[in-house]
Motif scaffolding. Sequence first.
Motif, PDB file in Angstrom:
ATOM      1  N   ALA A 175      54.085  56.651  -8.111  1.00  0.00           N
ATOM      2  CA  ALA A 175      52.682  56.606  -8.516  1.00  0.00           C
ATOM      3  C   ALA A 175      51.728  56.758  -7.356  1.00  0.00           C
ATOM      4  CB  ALA A 175      52.399  55.280  -9.225  1.00  0.00           C
ATOM      5  N   LEU A 176      52.158  56.383  -6.143  1.00  0.00           N
ATOM      6  CA  LEU A 176      51.251  56.362  -4.990  1.00  0.00           C
ATOM      7  C   LEU A 176      51.416  57.568  -4.066  1.00  0.00           C
ATOM      8  CD1 LEU A 176      51.083  52.671  -3.723  1.00  0.00           C
ATOM      9  CD2 LEU A 176      49.206  54.097  -4.553  1.00  0.00           C
ATOM     10  N   TYR A 177      52.512  57.603  -3.339  1.00  0.00           N
ATOM     11  CA  TYR A 177      52.694  58.676  -2.360  1.00  0.00           C
ATOM     12  C   TYR A 177      54.158  58.768  -1.975  1.00  0.00           C
ATOM     13  CZ  TYR A 177      53.148  55.024   1.199  1.00  0.00           C
ATOM     14  OH  TYR A 177      53.568  53.941   1.920  1.00  0.00           O
ATOM     15  N   ASP A 178      54.464  59.857  -1.306  1.00  0.00           N
ATOM     16  CA  ASP A 178      55.797  60.046  -0.746  1.00  0.00           C
ATOM     17  C   ASP A 178      55.638  60.887   0.509  1.00  0.00           C
ATOM     18  OD1 ASP A 178      58.478  59.778  -0.516  1.00  0.00           O
ATOM     19  OD2 ASP A 178      58.973  60.642  -2.462  1.00  0.00           O
ATOM     20  N   TRP A 179      56.591  60.769   1.398  1.00  0.00           N
ATOM     21  CA  TRP A 179      56.568  61.611   2.587  1.00  0.00           C
ATOM     22  C   TRP A 179      57.317  62.901   2.322  1.00  0.00           C
ATOM     23  CZ3 TRP A 179      53.242  60.792   6.297  1.00  0.00           C
ATOM     24  CH2 TRP A 179      52.768  59.493   6.517  1.00  0.00           C
ATOM     25  N   ASP A 180      56.768  64.000   2.836  1.00  0.00           N
ATOM     26  CA  ASP A 180      57.365  65.319   2.633  1.00  0.00           C
ATOM     27  C   ASP A 180      58.461  65.521   3.681  1.00  0.00           C
ATOM     28  OD1 ASP A 180      57.976  67.955   2.203  1.00  0.00           O
ATOM     29  OD2 ASP A 180      55.896  68.618   2.000  1.00  0.00           O
ATOM     30  N   PHE A 181      59.648  64.993   3.384  1.00  0.00           N
ATOM     31  CA  PHE A 181      60.733  65.019   4.368  1.00  0.00           C
ATOM     32  C   PHE A 181      61.139  66.434   4.789  1.00  0.00           C
ATOM     33  CE2 PHE A 181      61.471  60.817   2.278  1.00  0.00           C
ATOM     34  CZ  PHE A 181      61.169  60.038   3.395  1.00  0.00           C
ATOM     35  N   PRO A 182      61.244  67.419   3.869  1.00  0.00           N
ATOM     36  CA  PRO A 182      61.593  68.777   4.328  1.00  0.00           C
ATOM     37  C   PRO A 182      60.604  69.336   5.351  1.00  0.00           C
ATOM     38  CG  PRO A 182      61.891  68.589   1.960  1.00  0.00           C
ATOM     39  CD  PRO A 182      61.208  67.334   2.403  1.00  0.00           C
TER      40      PRO A 182
END
Length: 299
Positions: free
Chosen positions: A83-90
Amino acid sequence: MMTGWAPGVESPAALGSLLDRRAYLADEGLATACFLALRMGRPLFLEGEAGVGKTELAKTLAAVLEVPLIRLQCHEGLDASQALYDWDFPRQILHLKAAESAGAGDVAELEAELYDRRFLIARPLLRALETECVLLVDEIDRADDEFEAFLLEVLSDFSISVPELGTIRARTPPAVVITSNRTREVHDALKRRCLYHWLDHPSYEREVEIIRRRLPAASERLAGRVARAVRALRTEDLLKPPGVAETLDWTEALLALGARDLDPAAAALTLGAVLKHREDQDRIRRSLGALLAPSPNGS
């Protein structure tokens, strides 16, 4: 939400008129609840059966306020990261490889770059904090208790903490609409944060008006017969009673077949537009004649 939304709207009637121009027919109670939520800076909690227009109100309100609609569709297992955020690992890995190829030597600086804002994927709640918008939290009753508690925390001060970046706070808190189909009870703590309104199926007259507004090709007679039949269906013991969306689907299906009236033959052919379970269709097919019998006034 924050006081100051729609400053030119001076009354519930004025807001109702603006919604009406967008073909959403709100009764006095709903227009008042929506108006007060905007003026008081409170989320609007809409509860009611599926298909009564809860989600559509949020969409129409966004159009009236001329801001984007950001929708968070709730489901079992929904958690804060979704719901909030995620880090763009690729992208972070690509950046790391590019930096290594270029011979970047400062490890600490390189690690700090990996958690720059450009690598942060904003999910609905974060996007709503960064954008002047209407935030629709749809079907909160489908989410778990833990997420409900988390949502209450976010709505309390409209800010979130990203450990790598710090606190992100909304400059203009979103106008918030929360919906529930009441598949389970939502905790009182969340309801206390909101203004509450129970949204029921429309009256016969209002449903006829909705059909005529959304589907101008439908005659008053056809709209009346469909609205009356749908009201009768809602009194049956069905797995899924039809909502306004199904009323419109049924009318549109009849219009597509060139029907000018709702008779048992046309109803049987188009029943899939209004009843979406086989058991419900089988039950109603046996009583279509009685269901569609004209009322004493001939409608």
